[in-house]
Write a protein that holds these residues in place. Structure first.
Motif, PDB file in Angstrom:
ATOM      1  N   GLU A  82       0.771  -1.309   0.089  1.00  0.00           N
ATOM      2  CA  GLU A  82       0.135   0.013   0.109  1.00  0.00           C
ATOM      3  C   GLU A  82       0.817   1.301   0.066  1.00  0.00           C
ATOM      4  N   GLU A  83       1.902   1.262   0.583  1.00  0.00           N
ATOM      5  CA  GLU A  83       2.963   2.265   0.420  1.00  0.00           C
ATOM      6  C   GLU A  83       3.709   2.453  -0.660  1.00  0.00           C
ATOM      7  N   HIS A  84       4.090   1.085  -1.300  1.00  0.00           N
ATOM      8  CA  HIS A  84       4.792   1.310  -2.365  1.00  0.00           C
ATOM      9  C   HIS A  84       3.768   0.300  -3.739  1.00  0.00           C
ATOM     10  N   PRO A  85       2.691   0.852  -4.219  1.00  0.00           N
ATOM     11  CA  PRO A  85       2.056   0.298  -5.121  1.00  0.00           C
ATOM     12  C   PRO A  85       2.954  -0.042  -6.478  1.00  0.00           C
ATOM     13  N   GLU A  86       3.616   0.975  -6.749  1.00  0.00           N
ATOM     14  CA  GLU A  86       4.371   0.705  -8.061  1.00  0.00           C
ATOM     15  C   GLU A  86       5.416  -0.636  -7.887  1.00  0.00           C
ATOM     16  N   VAL A  87       6.078  -0.654  -6.855  1.00  0.00           N
ATOM     17  CA  VAL A  87       6.737  -1.906  -6.409  1.00  0.00           C
ATOM     18  C   VAL A  87       5.806  -3.130  -6.619  1.00  0.00           C
ATOM     19  N   ASP A  88       4.848  -3.202  -5.932  1.00  0.00           N
ATOM     20  CA  ASP A  88       3.967  -4.198  -5.976  1.00  0.00           C
ATOM     21  C   ASP A  88       3.452  -4.513  -7.470  1.00  0.00           C
ATOM     22  N   ALA A  89       2.941  -3.715  -8.129  1.00  0.00           N
ATOM     23  CA  ALA A  89       2.647  -3.904  -9.399  1.00  0.00           C
ATOM     24  C   ALA A  89       3.701  -4.281 -10.400  1.00  0.00           C
ATOM     25  N   LEU A 102      -1.802 -15.488  -8.001  1.00  0.00           N
ATOM     26  CA  LEU A 102      -1.085 -14.359  -7.626  1.00  0.00           C
ATOM     27  C   LEU A 102      -1.862 -13.928  -6.582  1.00  0.00           C
ATOM     28  N   GLY A 103      -1.209 -13.232  -5.426  1.00  0.00           N
ATOM     29  CA  GLY A 103      -1.884 -12.611  -4.263  1.00  0.00           C
ATOM     30  C   GLY A 103      -0.875 -12.377  -3.214  1.00  0.00           C
ATOM     31  N   TRP A 104      -1.304 -12.063  -2.029  1.00  0.00           N
ATOM     32  CA  TRP A 104      -0.367 -11.660  -1.090  1.00  0.00           C
ATOM     33  C   TRP A 104      -0.425 -12.618   0.146  1.00  0.00           C
ATOM     34  N   PRO A 105       0.806 -13.033   0.722  1.00  0.00           N
ATOM     35  CA  PRO A 105       2.153 -12.420   0.505  1.00  0.00           C
ATOM     36  C   PRO A 105       2.711 -12.654  -0.681  1.00  0.00           C
ATOM     37  N   LEU A 106       3.118 -11.847  -1.261  1.00  0.00           N
ATOM     38  CA  LEU A 106       4.104 -12.019  -2.675  1.00  0.00           C
ATOM     39  C   LEU A 106       5.418 -12.186  -2.135  1.00  0.00           C
ATOM     40  N   THR A 107       6.097 -13.535  -2.698  1.00  0.00           N
ATOM     41  CA  THR A 107       7.492 -13.708  -2.282  1.00  0.00           C
ATOM     42  C   THR A 107       8.166 -13.648  -3.609  1.00  0.00           C
ATOM     43  N   VAL A 108       9.057 -12.971  -3.859  1.00  0.00           N
ATOM     44  CA  VAL A 108       9.764 -12.790  -5.068  1.00  0.00           C
ATOM     45  C   VAL A 108      11.430 -13.027  -4.733  1.00  0.00           C
ATOM     46  N   PHE A 109      11.978 -13.399  -5.597  1.00  0.00           N
ATOM     47  CA  PHE A 109      13.526 -13.693  -5.773  1.00  0.00           C
ATOM     48  C   PHE A 109      13.882 -13.190  -6.814  1.00  0.00           C
ATOM     49  N   ALA A 110      14.955 -12.181  -6.547  1.00  0.00           N
ATOM     50  CA  ALA A 110      15.608 -11.451  -7.454  1.00  0.00           C
ATOM     51  C   ALA A 110      17.243 -11.195  -7.565  1.00  0.00           C
ATOM     52  N   THR A 111      17.593 -10.783  -8.583  1.00  0.00           N
ATOM     53  CA  THR A 111      19.126 -10.666  -8.527  1.00  0.00           C
ATOM     54  C   THR A 111      19.465  -9.393  -7.923  1.00  0.00           C
ATOM     55  N   THR A 112      20.768  -9.286  -7.785  1.00  0.00           N
ATOM     56  CA  THR A 112      21.646  -8.040  -7.224  1.00  0.00           C
ATOM     57  C   THR A 112      20.803  -6.769  -7.921  1.00  0.00           C
ATOM     58  N   ARG A 113      20.545  -6.957  -8.972  1.00  0.00           N
ATOM     59  CA  ARG A 113      20.121  -5.694  -9.626  1.00  0.00           C
ATOM     60  C   ARG A 113      18.541  -5.400  -9.710  1.00  0.00           C
TER      61      ARG A 113
END
Length: 613
Positions: A82-89, A102-113
């Motif tokens: 809710e604070e960062h809707p762009e990040v969520d989207a 899709l839904g929450w909690p959303l658990t994402v694994f990302a590279t260092t970038r």
């Protein structure tokens, strides 16, 4: 281990501050740390009133052994959607490449970038059927990062390219729908109706207030919209004690709700029940609207005038944190119980929805207390959430403001609320402030074929890692930023006569026109605006003076659409500020006088309400 969440604006982040997980808040520092350590990033996205977010926090993030493994192999980021809707989207879009659930909690694994290479939602602490445990997922992701790095980076690059392609596709324009195609969208909704229990589809069942407002805006859909609202009002989705609606039901008959109560749902439903009452005069609609407004004013209103974002589904009873038991208690029993906590975070765009709903309902039902609450929230936002350069703050909590970037939904939501307040109270300053916000968004555009941009730019971390979405037209539970700002621009056209606002509104809706008519449950707010754009615009100005002996003002309380009620002095003030609809509008012979117009072509002024029909 540093406690980086203890002083966060977000109550959701603060609830995780004492986890043994070494959380970072969203920002460049977390990715720099991952780069330094050469480890992948876990991005965990949720919100304060999310039941399954609470469950995963208790099962996994509070486990010292699992946390030690997580801290050793990953950099962990906690994000309030809710604070960062762009990040969520952005990460929801990325997650769709890996899961359809899709839904929450959303658990994402990302590279260092910051580029996503795997994602899921809730993971249990132990394997359940075919679902791996969270520890197994962490182990597999860590192994892939260390052994198959090239494959991981290649997957991440493909996800970024897919997001970029989807973002470009989302800005492709098409013609606005005709009245016939809009009625076709109504027919699609009618085909989804649950004839036995009301609502659309089976379980889980959401109120989808924007789609209901679209139905009320079409003669072909008004009966369906009204029927659905009446059934919802009598269902377990509505709290009969405190009046608010829960977020969704897990059963087709609206039973077993997920008990969180969201500001946006209740604001939009207040608007929908107000409109249903304006059309039908039904007592159930008035009673339900009264209950929602009471919930907003007694439970959700914060010190200073703003509204909290949500109330939790869980509360502590007999020393145990449980979901829903507070809401199952009677009014008398509730007095002895601690209520579920409220996420006191004030969000600009969502508060704009509440301002609009309370302003319109306050006028329709002649409730000065509701109007005063709308003014209090608007004044709070203009004082605390608007910077000296006119740009907006996304969120605040008590005396502190968030560093999260405001989004288009904040500019559109607040502008729409201010315009509703201006037309129902006659306070010109609110309309001027709304015009300033829409002008800023238009000056920040265009973005592709979309005429609006976000003043101040998008989130720089997302921009830097290639995960930013050019435009996010998705809606459903509440209007998208694009729809909100387009709607505010159209209202400004009706008040000013400036065609640039009408052009911007139409161009904005052309971006989503093709998707909307094919998927009306997901684009109700956009379809409602397109419905208005498809018809010849109607405007009604009432200039008050002296006693309203003939009941002119009372008569227009039941009218929807653009209705402005002003004094003679206020009318002159609007005209002097460039709102041409009010030019020459006066109270003839010092009696309340109405001016009914179609696209700025007005009939002769009338003073008898019967002459308005």
């Amino acid at each position: 281990m540093s406690n980086r969440l203890a002083s966060a604006i977000s109550p959701y982040l603060r609830s995780h501050a004492d986890n043994p997980v070494d959380w970072f808040p969203w920002g460049a520092d977390a990715f720099a740390e991952a780069e330094r350590r050469d480890v992948p990033v876990l991005i965990s996205i949720g919100y304060a009133t999310c039941h399954w977010c609470h469950v995963m926090a208790r099962e996994s993030f509070s486990d010292p052994e699992l946390a030690a493994f997580l801290n050793e192999r990953f950099v962990a980021i906690k994000v309030d959607r809710e604070e960062h809707p762009e990040v969520d989207a952005s990460y929801l879009s990325a997650a769709s490449a890996f899961t359809g659930n899709l839904g929450w909690p959303l658990t994402v694994f990302a590279t260092t970038r910051g580029r996503a290479f795997f994602a899921g939602t809730y993971f249990p602490p132990v394997p359940v059927g075919d679902r791996a445990s969270f520890h197994q997922v962490l182990d597999a992701v860590s192994e892939a990062w260390n052994v198959r790095r090239e494959e991981v980076e290649d997957n991440a690059a493909k996800v970024v390219e897919a997001i970029r392609a989807a973002s470009v596709a989302a800005t492709a324009t098409s013609d606005l729908p005709t009245a016939a195609r809009l009625d076709g969208a109504v027919d699609l909704l009618a085909g989804f109706e649950d004839a036995e229990f009301g609502g659309f589809g089976a379980a889980p069942k959401f109120p989808i207030a924007p789609a209901l407002r679209f139905l009320l805006a079409r003669d072909r859909g008004a009966d369906l919209g009204t029927r659905t609202l009446e059934r919802m009002a009598a269902s377990p989705l509505r709290d009969p004690v405190e009046g608010g609606f829960f977020r969704y039901a897990t059963r087709r008959d609206w039973g077993d709700p997920h008990y969180e109560r969201m500001l946006y749902d209740n604001a939009l439903l207040l608007d929908a029940y107000t409109r249903a009452w304006q059309r039908s005069g039904a007592t159930w609609a008035a009673t339900t609207a009264d209950g929602i407004a009471g919930f907003l004013l007694t439970v959700m209103r914060r010190d200073g005038g703003g509204f909290a974002s949500a109330q939790d589904s869980e509360s502590v009873i007999d020393g145990e944190r449980v979901e829903g038991r507070y809401y199952a208690a009677s009014a008398e029993e509730r007095r002895t119980l601690e209520p579920p906590p409220v996420d006191g975070k004030v969000l600009t765009g969502w508060n704009g929805l509440a301002v609009a709903a309370l302003a319109r309902a306050g006028f329709a039902f002649d409730r000065p207390d509701w109007t005063a609450a709308a003014r209090g929230a608007a004044d709070f936002l203009l004082d605390r959430h608007r910077r000296a350069d006119g740009t907006l703050v996304r969120a605040s909590l008590d005396d502190r403001t968030s560093d999260a970037y405001a989004t288009l939904e904040d500019y559109g939501g607040l502008a729409g609320g201010l315009l509703a307040l201006a037309t129902t109270t006659g306070a010109t300053a609110y309309a001027v402030a709304a015009r300033d916000l829409v002008d800023l968004a238009m000056a920040a555009g265009p973005v592709g074929d979309e005429p609006f941009g976000v003043p101040g730019g998008s989130d720089p971390v997302l921009e830097g890692n290639g995960m930013a979405i050019c435009i996010d037209p998705s809606e459903g539970a509440y209007p998208s930023g694009l729809t909100s700002i387009s709607d505010a621009a159209h209202t400004l056209y009706l008040l000013t006569g400036e065609r640039r606002f009408e052009r911007a509104a139409r161009e904005g809706m052309r971006v989503v026109a093709a998707q909307a008519v094919e998927n009306p449950t997901a684009f109700g707010a956009a379809l409602e605006l397109m419905s208005v754009l498809a018809d010849e615009p109607e405007q009604l100005v009432v200039v008050t003076a002296g006693d309203d002996e003939l009941g002119l003002v009372s008569a227009v309380r039941r009218r929807s659409g653009l209705v402005a009620v002003v004094t003679g002095e206020q009318s002159a003030a609007f005209a002097s500020e460039g709102f041409d609809l009010f030019e020459g509008r006066v109270a003839v012979d010092a009696h309340p006088t109405a001016y009914a117009c179609r696209d700025f072509v007005c009939r002769m002024p009338v003073q008898n309400p019967a002459a308005l029909d």
